[in-house]
Enzyme design. Structure first.
Site, PDB file in Angstrom:
ATOM      1  N   GLU A 128      31.724  33.794  43.333  1.00 22.62           N
ATOM      2  CA  GLU A 128      32.557  34.137  42.178  1.00 22.62           C
ATOM      3  C   GLU A 128      32.926  32.917  41.343  1.00 22.62           C
ATOM      4  OE1 GLU A 128      36.728  36.609  41.321  1.00 22.62           O
ATOM      5  OE2 GLU A 128      36.219  35.978  43.363  1.00 22.62           O
ATOM      6  N   GLU A 145      41.074  44.908  40.030  1.00 20.70           N
ATOM      7  CA  GLU A 145      41.761  43.726  40.559  1.00 20.70           C
ATOM      8  C   GLU A 145      42.752  43.235  39.509  1.00 20.70           C
ATOM      9  OE1 GLU A 145      40.250  40.063  43.264  1.00 20.70           O
ATOM     10  OE2 GLU A 145      39.889  39.819  41.122  1.00 20.70           O
TER      11      GLU A 145
END
Length: 281
Positions: A157, A258
């Site tokens: 990520e 998220e």
């Protein structure tokens, strides 16, 4: 505001480390189920414990299975609770990371998760970045093997530089470069980009271009509006368009929610997504 047309093409998973955070961890899967979700993901849920007690692991499993919620993704040891951004490239934390990988993989596999997220780790003052990068490649290859063993992908990520100034992967291109190195090292091909649209937007990236360029490398997508990291419709991102672009690019994986609720309880932060679309398909 609701997003029906583009949203209907995707399946969703709710991140229980940021949503429903007002509840104790073991109550969150049931709260997600009450809101209509059947899939959820987690950051590493045991704080600094890289090898939690069997009873704690069993309790978390029971919370998910009892609620009828599938765990879809899990962070490997991330040290977020103490300001870290992953442990795999930190020489002083490498042993903890390696010890955590089989524990996390076993937990993820037992609950049906198909993704392990490996945050890269911050740069360490006084340590040659090349040394950290070499360590990261070794540890990511080890994690990719463990992910392969449970039929999962390993996610890499990019974060945003404003909130993570010492984190070296602050563009989609930088994260994809690591993904490609890991796949070349292992030959497994299961390392993938975690395309977090909030972080990339904070970095000023052209999100449609990222989707079009790296669609074949994306293993998971997470969303939050920008700025604020709240639910879609609270900021400037065109979530409807981005979801449609992901569909057009051939992305068939889940969309991870998220974000932090802008106002009130987490249960009130899903009005943009019709209830009939929240259950995993």
């Amino acid at each position: 505001m609701t997003y029906v047309t583009a949203a209907a093409a995707h399946s969703y998973t709710v991140n229980l480390s940021i949503l429903f955070g007002e509840l104790p961890l073991l109550e969150r899967p049931a709260a997600a189920a009450a809101a209509g979700f059947t899939a959820a993901e987690l950051w590493w849920p045991f704080g600094e414990e890289h090898d939690p007690a069997p009873a704690d692991l069993d309790a978390l499993r029971a919370a998910f299975t009892g609620a009828g919620v599938q765990l879809t993704g899990l962070n490997l040891l991330d040290d977020l609770v103490r300001g870290g951004r992953g442990t795999l490239s930190l020489p002083a934390e490498s042993d903890r990371f390696l010890a955590n990988v089989p524990v996390a993989a076993a937990l993820a596999g037992s609950l049906g998760a198909t993704a392990l997220n490996a945050l890269y780790g911050n740069r360490v003052a006084g340590t040659d970045p090349a040394v950290q990068d070499a360590l990261a490649l070794d540890n990511l290859a080890f994690a990719a093997q463990a992910a392969h063993g449970i039929g999962a992908v390993l996610l890499v990520e990019a974060l945003n530089r404003d909130e993570s100034p010492d984190y070296p992967l602050v563009s989609a291109a930088a994260a994809v470069e690591v993904v490609d190195r890991v796949n070349a090292a292992t030959g497994l091909g299961n390392a993938r980009l975690l395309c977090d649209l909030y972080h990339l937007a904070k970095n000023g990236e052209d999100l449609p271009a990222v989707i079009d360029t790296y669609a074949d490398r994306i293993g998971h997508v997470q969303i939050a509006d920008n700025p604020g990291r709240n639910e879609p419709g609270t900021g400037s991102l065109d979530t409807e368009d981005l979801l449609a672009r992901l569909t057009a690019a051939g992305y068939t994986g889940r969309i991870g929610l998220e974000y932090r609720p802008a106002n009130g309880a987490s249960a009130d932060a899903f009005g943009w997504l019709p209830r009939e679309l929240r259950a995993a398909r």
